[in-house]
Scaffold this motif. Structure first.
Motif, short mmCIF file in Angstrom:
data_model
loop_
_atom_site.label_atom_id
_atom_site.label_comp_id
_atom_site.label_asym_id
_atom_site.label_seq_id
_atom_site.Cartn_x
_atom_site.Cartn_y
_atom_site.Cartn_z
N VAL A 1 -45.70 68.46 -25.08
CA VAL A 1 -45.04 69.76 -25.19
C VAL A 1 -43.71 69.52 -25.90
O VAL A 1 -42.77 68.97 -25.32
CB VAL A 1 -44.81 70.41 -23.81
N TYR B 1 -57.22 69.71 -15.91
CA TYR B 1 -57.37 69.59 -17.36
C TYR B 1 -58.09 68.31 -17.74
O TYR B 1 -58.04 67.31 -17.03
CB TYR B 1 -56.00 69.62 -18.04
N TYR C 1 -44.05 72.94 -19.12
CA TYR C 1 -44.34 71.55 -18.76
C TYR C 1 -44.51 71.40 -17.25
O TYR C 1 -45.43 70.73 -16.78
CB TYR C 1 -43.24 70.61 -19.26
N THR D 1 -54.34 64.52 -20.62
CA THR D 1 -53.11 64.15 -19.94
C THR D 1 -51.95 64.85 -20.64
O THR D 1 -51.92 64.91 -21.87
CB THR D 1 -52.90 62.62 -20.00
N ILE D 2 -51.02 65.37 -19.87
CA ILE D 2 -49.82 65.99 -20.43
C ILE D 2 -48.74 64.91 -20.49
O ILE D 2 -48.38 64.33 -19.46
CB ILE D 2 -49.32 67.17 -19.56
N GLN E 1 -52.29 69.32 -13.51
CA GLN E 1 -52.86 68.25 -14.34
C GLN E 1 -54.33 67.96 -14.00
O GLN E 1 -55.15 67.73 -14.90
CB GLN E 1 -52.03 66.99 -14.18
N LEU F 1 -47.93 72.88 -16.28
CA LEU F 1 -49.04 72.06 -16.77
C LEU F 1 -49.15 70.77 -15.96
O LEU F 1 -50.25 70.33 -15.60
CB LEU F 1 -48.86 71.74 -18.26
N SER F 2 -48.02 70.14 -15.67
CA SER F 2 -48.02 68.91 -14.88
C SER F 2 -48.53 69.16 -13.47
O SER F 2 -49.26 68.34 -12.91
CB SER F 2 -46.61 68.31 -14.82
#
Length: 197
Positions: free
Chosen positions: A40, A74, A64, A77-78, A71, A67-68
Motif C-alpha cells: 500500500v 486474502y 493498511y 500478503t500485505i 489478512q 487489510l492487515s
C-alpha cells in the motif's frame, strides 16, 4: 510511523457515494494466481490544499490497518507499511514523489507483485467555528469532505487490476475508528484478493 489522526479528527465519515469498484476481466485467471505480495503506497495529493497530503496519509493508514486485520481472508500478503516506507525512502523517494511513480516502478522498488496506489482529488475542511454555528442553527455540521481514488496495479505489466473511489463527508466529531470503519473497512471488504471459499 507517526499517526496522522489529529488532522482527520475533523472528518466524520457519515455519507458515502462510492461506485462499484472496477476489476480487470481476467483477474481470477491471470492476475490473482501470480500475485503473492501487495504493498500500500502513499497517496498523492492532487489538490491545492497542503493538508490533503495528511488526509491521504490517514486514509492509507486506515486501509493498511484494515487489510492487515483481515489478512487471513486474502490470498496475498500485505507488505508491512513501515517496510514499504523504508524501501521507498532507501530508493531516494519522498512519500510525495513515490506516490506519483507508475505502478510497475513502485512494485519493483518495493519488491512486491502488485501495488495499491492512489490520490486525494478533493479536500475541504470547514472551520470549527463555522461548524459549531451551523450545528447550533441547523442541528448538523457538514464539516469536511475528502475524495480519493485507490487502485491496484500489477507489478509486471502495469495493468490496472482494481479501482475504488472514496467520497466521504461529515461533521467534526470524527475519530480514527470512524475512519478505519468507513474507509479502511470498505476497501478491505472490496479488496479483490480473497481466498477461495
Amino acid at each position: 510511523m507517526k499517526p496522522v489522526w489529529p488532522l482527520l479528527a475533523t472528518i466524520a465519515l457519515g455519507s458515502s457515494a462510492c461506485a462499484h469498484p472496477y476489476l480487470a476481466a481476467n483477474f481470477a485467471t491471470v492476475y490473482q494466481p501470480r500475485t503473492h505480495v501487495v504493498a500500500v503506497a502513499p497517496l498523492a495529493n492532487l489538490t491545492t490544499e497542503p493538508e490533503a497530503a495528511q488526509a491521504g496519509a490517514a486514509i492509507r493508514e486506515a486501509i493498511y490497518f484494515e487489510l492487515s486485520r483481515h489478512q487471513e481472508q486474502y490470498s496475498v500478503t500485505i507488505q508491512d507499511i513501515a517496510q514499504t516506507d523504508k524501501l521507498l525512502h532507501d530508493a531516494g523517494y519522498t512519500d510525495s514523489a513515490g506516490a506519483r511513480l507508475p505502478g510497475p516502478d513502485l512494485a519493483r522498488i518495493l519488491h512486491v507483485d502488485a501495488v495499491m496506489r492512489g490520490s486525494v482529488t478533493r479536500f475541504h475542511k470547514s472551520g470549527a467555528g463555522g461548524q459549531v454555528v451551523t450545528a447550533l442553527l441547523f442541528g448538523f455540521a457538514k464539516g469536511s469532505e475528502v475524495k480519493a481514488d485507490v487502485a491496484i496495479y500489477d507489478g509486471s505489466d502495469g495493468q490496472l487490476i482494481w479501482q475504488h473511489n472514496i467520497n466521504k463527508a461529515g461533521g467534526f466529531l470524527s475519530s480514527p475508528d470512524a475512519l478505519r470503519n468507513k474507509v479502511g473497512g470498505v476497501v478491505a471488504k472490496k479488496f479483490p484478493y480473497k481466498r477461495a471459499a
